[in-house]
Write an enzyme that holds these catalytic residues in place. Structure first.
Site, short mmCIF file in Angstrom:
data_model
loop_
_atom_site.label_atom_id
_atom_site.label_comp_id
_atom_site.label_asym_id
_atom_site.label_seq_id
_atom_site.Cartn_x
_atom_site.Cartn_y
_atom_site.Cartn_z
CE LYS A 202 -3.78 2.39 2.41
NZ LYS A 202 -4.98 1.83 3.79
CE LYS A 254 -6.06 2.12 -0.25
NZ LYS A 254 -7.33 1.39 1.24
C1 PBG Z 1 -6.90 3.40 5.26
C2 PBG Z 1 -7.90 3.26 4.69
C3 PBG Z 1 -7.80 4.20 3.08
C4 PBG Z 1 -8.27 4.01 1.99
C5 PBG Z 1 -8.81 2.56 2.49
N1 PBG Z 1 -8.37 2.32 3.57
C6 PBG Z 1 -6.58 5.79 3.27
C7 PBG Z 1 -5.73 5.84 3.76
O1 PBG Z 1 -4.27 5.00 3.88
O2 PBG Z 1 -5.16 6.70 3.81
C8 PBG Z 1 -8.28 4.68 0.23
C9 PBG Z 1 -9.12 4.00 -0.17
C10 PBG Z 1 -9.74 4.97 -1.54
O3 PBG Z 1 -9.48 5.79 -1.57
O4 PBG Z 1 -10.41 5.03 -2.18
N2 PBG Z 1 -7.68 2.32 6.79
#
Ligand code: PBG
Length: 329
Positions: A202, A254
């Site tokens: 991520k 992601k």
């Molecule tokens: C963190 C989380 C995030 C997203 C999913 N889980 C945000 C982040 O890491 O700031 C982002 C998902 C998206 O942008 O669609 N719990």
């Protein structure tokens, strides 16, 4: 590199009718591949549109149930739930995520009751929606995210979600050792058949912007001490390998579109299914261009999802999941 020529083949022959193109298609996109992320909010009476994600809503418990039923009826492969508590329920530890009466756990019980095994019910296993500082973890005395204290809290979160009916927990905070800690915690609590969808690679991404609106994030600053730098591919593969060794049942990359090389590299080596998350900013960009009449939104959405499948993702999280199921019907 010289490729041998195949002068007798004439590639256009394979494209000459819709039926031939369908027969020879290398990549499929089906509703079952898609998971719909959904937001449920405590303390609202009506579903609220999210300005930066046209067509996506913050749901009440009731509107969530209706939208979930509709999406599952349309054939999506699963639902990923995010909970947004009342501002006054946020605290330093994100306690309302663990609380069985917290909004996410209550909504999981609603959907588990309504849908049972008709779908795959997933929950975001992270603290950022629940903490008053907005970080994905617990902070130490100096304000840094404390890895071990955070993992201990993730275990409680995952067990609470499993107790509430989540079939899949999705740790998304990028702590070291989070998958092993959660696996041990779930097993010890008797949830040996609850799966872990690990957000393995991520990246710290500008494409999460609209999501932070959607969950009313309290974050000041950034997540760069736990999320990865966008340039690091080798590190992404190390994260993926660690998560698989720790027991991840599914691994995820992601965001998706800016990281398709990572999706491909993961798909080439992973012994478990690979998911990719087409995040809020990816959805917002295509939606905004389409709203301006600059691109065909539906075609661009389908093309972007096809590219993620082509890169090797078995499963794609996308805010278009239910729409696509309708378009493909
Ligand atoms: C963190 C989380 C995030 C997203 C999913 N889980 C945000 C982040 O890491 O700031 C982002 C998902 C998206 O942008 O669609 N719990």
């Amino acid at each position: 590199m010289t490729l041998p020529g195949y002068p007798r083949q004439r590639p256009r022959r394979l494209r000459s009718t819709p039926a031939l193109r369908r027969l020879a298609a290398e990549t499929s996109l089906e509703p079952r591949h898609l998971v719909l992320p959904m937001f449920v909010v405590d303390g609202i009476d009506e579903p609220q549109p999210i300005a930066s994600m046209p067509g996506v809503h913050q749901h009440t418990r009731d509107s969530l149930r209706r939208a979930a039923e509709q999406a599952v009826g349309a054939g999506v492969g699963g639902l990923m739930l995010f909970g947004v508590p009342r501002e006054t329920d946020k605290d330093a530890l994100g306690s309302c995520g663990v609380d069985p009466d917290g909004i996410l756990n209550v909504a999981l019980r609603d959907l588990a009751k309504d849908l049972g095994d008709d779908t795959v019910l997933m929950a975001d296993t992270c603290l950022d929606e629940f903490t008053d500082h907005g970080h994905c973890g617990v902070l130490d005395a100096r304000g840094r995210v404390d890895n071990e204290a955070t993992n201990a809290q993730y275990v409680k979160l995952a067990v609470a979600q499993a107790e509430s009916g989540a079939r899949v927990v999705g740790p998304s905070g990028m702590m070291d050792g989070q998958v092993a800690a959660i696996r041990d915690g779930l097993d010890a609590a008797g949830f040996t058949d609850v799966l872990i969808l690990a957000y393995a690679a991520k990246f710290a991404s500008a494409f999460y912007g609209p999501f932070r609106d959607a969950v009313a994030s309290s974050l000041q600053g950034d997540r760069r001490t736990y999320q990865q730098d966008s340039g690091n591919a080798r590190e992404a593969l190390r994260e993926i390998t660690l998560d698989i060794d720790e027991g991840a049942d599914i691994i995820m990359v992601k965001p998706a579109m800016a990281y398709l090389d990572i999706v491909r590299a993961a798909a080439d080596v992973s012994p478990v299914p690979v998911a990719a998350y087409q995040v809020s900013g990816e959805y917002a960009m295509i939606s905004a261009a389409a709203a301006n009449g600059w691109i065909d939104g539906r075609a661009a959405a389908l093309e972007s999802l096809t590219s993620i499948r082509r890169a090797g993702a078995d499963i794609v999280l996308t805010y278009w999941a239910a729409d696509v199921a309708g378009w493909l019907a």
